[in-house]
Design an enzyme around this catalytic site. Structure first.
Site, PDB file in Angstrom:
ATOM      1  N   ARG A  48      -2.337  -1.294   2.577  1.00  0.00           N
ATOM      2  CA  ARG A  48      -3.782  -1.764   2.610  1.00  0.00           C
ATOM      3  C   ARG A  48      -4.022  -2.921   3.296  1.00  0.00           C
ATOM      4  NH1 ARG A  48      -6.688  -3.904  -2.788  1.00  0.00           N
ATOM      5  NH2 ARG A  48      -6.332  -5.861  -1.771  1.00  0.00           N
ATOM      6  N   CYS A  65      -7.371  -5.888   3.924  1.00  0.00           N
ATOM      7  CA  CYS A  65      -8.463  -6.294   3.552  1.00  0.00           C
ATOM      8  C   CYS A  65      -9.137  -7.249   4.298  1.00  0.00           C
ATOM      9  CB  CYS A  65      -8.450  -6.698   1.922  1.00  0.00           C
ATOM     10  SG  CYS A  65     -10.100  -7.249   1.374  1.00  0.00           S
TER      11      CYS A  65
END
Length: 129
Positions: free
Chosen positions: A106, A108
């Site tokens: 991931r 962000c």
């Protein structure tokens, strides 16, 4: 492009913009960015960032399902876009609840603005092999 398929589903938001909900290239599915939009009404989901994050992930999962995958279980990479990095911990709580086992890779990032002035958007890559 050979060996690619455009993914279309009524279970995720659709609009007239020039992009696909998802594109499957072989065993890899690229899911377009989704905000917290209810696919039935086309409206942004009301509620806190947790509720909005849940809707975003529901939208991503719907595209994966339509492509022949197993929802979020097949997601291997997610990019999270937040307009307020102060929402990071709350988004992590909601996100973690949806990926209780081995979460995907991931990224962000905080962005200045998202379409529709929503607070969170995510795109994803899934492996459907």
């Amino acid at each position: 492009m050979s060996n690619t398929n455009r993914i279309v589903t009524d279970e995720a938001p659709r609009n007239d913009n020039p992009y696909s909900q998802g594109v499957r290239a072989g065993d890899t599915l690229y899911v377009s960015g989704y905000g917290p939009v209810d696919p039935e009404t086309g409206d942004d989901v009301e509620g806190d960032i947790h509720a909005q994050t849940d809707q975003v992930l529901d939208n991503v999962a719907a595209v994966v399902d339509e492509a022949g995958g197993d929802g979020l279980d097949d997601v291997v990479k997610v990019t999270v876009y937040l307009t307020e990095l102060d929402d990071y911990d709350a988004v992590n709580d909601a996100y973690g609840a949806r990926f209780p086992g081995d979460p995907p890779a991931r990224v962000c990032v905080e962005v200045a603005r998202l379409p529709g002035d929503v607070r969170v958007e995510m795109d994803a890559v899934a492996y459907l092999g």
